[in-house]
Design a protein around this motif. Sequence first.
Motif, PDB file in Angstrom:
ATOM      1  N   SER A   1       0.435   5.751  -0.143  1.00 29.80           N
ATOM      2  CA  SER A   1      -0.500   6.882  -0.152  1.00 29.80           C
ATOM      3  C   SER A   1      -0.440   7.598  -1.500  1.00 29.80           C
TER       4      SER A   1
ATOM      5  N   ASN B   1      -5.944   6.881  -0.078  1.00 28.97           N
ATOM      6  CA  ASN B   1      -5.804   7.816   1.034  1.00 28.97           C
ATOM      7  C   ASN B   1      -5.359   7.135   2.308  1.00 28.97           C
ATOM      8  N   GLN B   2      -5.980   5.998   2.591  1.00 28.16           N
ATOM      9  CA  GLN B   2      -5.798   5.272   3.844  1.00 28.16           C
ATOM     10  C   GLN B   2      -5.715   3.789   3.524  1.00 28.16           C
TER      11      GLN B   2
ATOM     12  N   GLN C   1       2.268   3.264   8.035  1.00 24.36           N
ATOM     13  CA  GLN C   1       2.966   3.700   6.841  1.00 24.36           C
ATOM     14  C   GLN C   1       4.474   3.517   7.022  1.00 24.36           C
TER      15      GLN C   1
ATOM     16  N   ARG D   1      -6.474  11.028  -6.680  1.00 28.76           N
ATOM     17  CA  ARG D   1      -6.447  11.677  -5.369  1.00 28.76           C
ATOM     18  C   ARG D   1      -7.574  12.700  -5.253  1.00 28.76           C
TER      19      ARG D   1
ATOM     20  N   TRP E   1       0.841  -1.194   0.000  1.00 24.52           N
ATOM     21  CA  TRP E   1       0.000   0.000   0.000  1.00 24.52           C
ATOM     22  C   TRP E   1       0.872   1.239   0.000  1.00 24.52           C
TER      23      TRP E   1
END
Lengths: 423, 423
Positions: free
Chosen positions: A197, A243-244, A253, A221, A195
């Motif tokens: 961002s 985003n998350q 993260q 985004r 993952w």
Amino acid sequence: MGLVVQKYGGSSVADAEGIKRVAKRVIEAKKNGHQVVVVVSAMGDTTDELIDLAGEVSPVTSGREFDMLLTAGERISMALLAMAIKSLGHEAQSFTGSQAGVITDSVHNKARIIDVTPGRIQTALDEGNIAIVAGFQGVSQDKKDITTLGRGGSDTTAVALAAALNAEVCEIYTDVDGVFTADPRVVKKARKIDWISFEDMLELASSGSKVLLHRCVEYARRYNIPIHVRSSFSGLRGTWVSNQPQGDQPMEQALISGVAHDTSEAKITVVGVPDKPGEAAKIFRAIADAELNIDMVVQNVSAASTGLTDISFTLPKTDGRRAIEALERAKAGIGFDSLRYDDQIAKISLVGAGMKTNPGVTATFFEALSGAGVNIELISTSEIRISVVTRKDDVNEAVRAVHTAFGLDSESDEAVVYGGTGR
Amino acid sequence: MGLVVQKYGGSSVADAEGIKRVAKRVIEAKKNGHQVVVVVSAMGDTTDELIDLAGEVSPVTSGREFDMLLTAGERISMALLAMAIKSLGHEAQSFTGSQAGVITDSVHNKARIIDVTPGRIQTALDEGNIAIVAGFQGVSQDKKDITTLGRGGSDTTAVALAAALNAEVCEIYTDVDGVFTADPRVVKKARKIDWISFEDMLELASSGSKVLLHRCVEYARRYNIPIHVRSSFSGLRGTWVSNQPQGDQPMEQALISGVAHDTSEAKITVVGVPDKPGEAAKIFRAIADAELNIDMVVQNVSAASTGLTDISFTLPKTDGRRAIEALERAKAGIGFDSLRYDDQIAKISLVGAGMKTNPGVTATFFEALSGAGVNIELISTSEIRISVVTRKDDVNEAVRAVHTAFGLDSESDEAVVYGGTGR
């Protein structure tokens, strides 16, 4: 189960076998209960063949007619994919960019999407169809002419449709397993990122990572559309960009998302610029008037004895000649001594939102480069990125050293197939 | 000088050289003061390649998606032609069938034109452009889906646009010099026809002449659009097809326009049919219910001893199997003995409005065939045509004999390049 937009690049639909493999994958998503919209690029080399043909009949390969020509490529792949899906017993309909409601401005060959009005797609979905849409193309708002979206256009089509249709996810199928912590051709131990961002992905994309283009990530985004980059060959879980983190994605993260490098830029140094207010502005006005985009800029400390300074900046090599010409024309007005042009440079960037709160990152970065014997020529930083310019010959060693220094190396050492996105 | 519609077939735009040659010819017409609309087919083998690709991904090569696929072919050729014209310093814009306002019904793969609304073409012409239009394609009135017009579709597009734009003439450029008095591959001394009436051309087209298809000539006759069939290679004056000879065209109509032959049909004989009212109707109802078109029909004189007769008819070989099956299914209701199927036949037709007023034509026709030792199996006539069915092996000799008997042979003896229309 909601709506899924899937995008397949040219290498995924390069031949009949590829198209049939994609058809099965699409049907799988449909069987899992999703409504499915598929965006396709032109088959393999089709676009290059069309460009060659254009070059044989005209020296000008751009404009309205060139767009009309290129859009034939997606037309072929989308119709074949629809036929392949139907032959497997599922309903499918293909739509051109225009039919799908992809409305653009009138800038041929690099049009921007103004609006998406996917009424026909929604109807097709409501009637139980899989909707196949031609990527890379739209129709201009004022003249109703066919336009193309330029580089990375099909990815942008997919994200734009996902936003307009309120999709759960936009899946970008490609010929690699996802986004990696570095280019696996350079760093054998590069790891696939589970993952990342939007912000880190944007920085990687601007720093030379080619899996996703900046434009498509920016669009995703803005409309908060999660992107899932994955391989059309392996079917494995790839990289989520959102985003998350969601569901079973890692919640914490990473300090550093990855190391990107870019050897497509050149460095121009304006030597002997009078060190007084307004000089730099004149230089960059000359560049801007030539419609050239620059990347990094560094002004050296002025030598007190001469009152002169040097200003260096980087820009795409392809714009190098025009930049030099623009500066030569403006030389009298600016008043510098000379220009130096250097296309043997590489940019290495470290990206990660974690570095905002970790003061040791810059030091570790520079120590790694120094340990590998790599000289730093320019430095530029953002809140979540540090970039340096080095000699092009040093780039691979530099990337590997940095990758190791930040603990990004994977345990295994397997070779990974890797390629660019095309369009 | 008025508006001219020019149509170029696939062999005329088979490669970059062909496209550049066509571009020059188009510009010539523009320089002569005409407004010019150009209808193009797909380049050379493009359509066949797309059909092959479709066959690789799906067993069903028809329907909506197949039309979407095939229309990519014209998109490529029209964009390239527009680019070639622009590179020679003239303004050109290309338009899809949909953009050109070619509105059709929804029967995919063989749609019929319902309406032509060429507003965008008219605007492009008014702005000084040469308008390039994709042949063979349209958009369905109800669903706004892309359709194709089937065989001869590009010629029909050209004539339909010529009618909607009130053109002076529709020029059909092909790879032969015009319409000939017989197939030049069979009759070396065949002559190019300078002018022929719509009626005679329609009969030739239905009798096996392949230069123009019946559908396109019928459309031109209905809207009284003169057609000029000519070579895109030689640029020579070709054959005019119209209501009346014009200008320096020969004012007197020839007795006979030409000799056509057709080896694409088969003959079915229904043997031992009870000779009473309603029997023939049952046979042809069975054929019609299977949606098959028949051509010639002959009922033999009944044999008084049995009260039974034979009925023969011809139809395209490709429909032969379905006709036999339909008749076998209906056998009990009709009550015939057996069926005979013969695909080794040829049809030879003599066409000319002059024969209406000349009683000797039939006699001369049969004498010529007899002199060549050719046996006649079936005969059928219209006001301006006589057709006979013979053995397929005899067809070339029969055509040559008839051609000579009616004084159609040219003085010279040169070989002529000849080909079909494609689409």
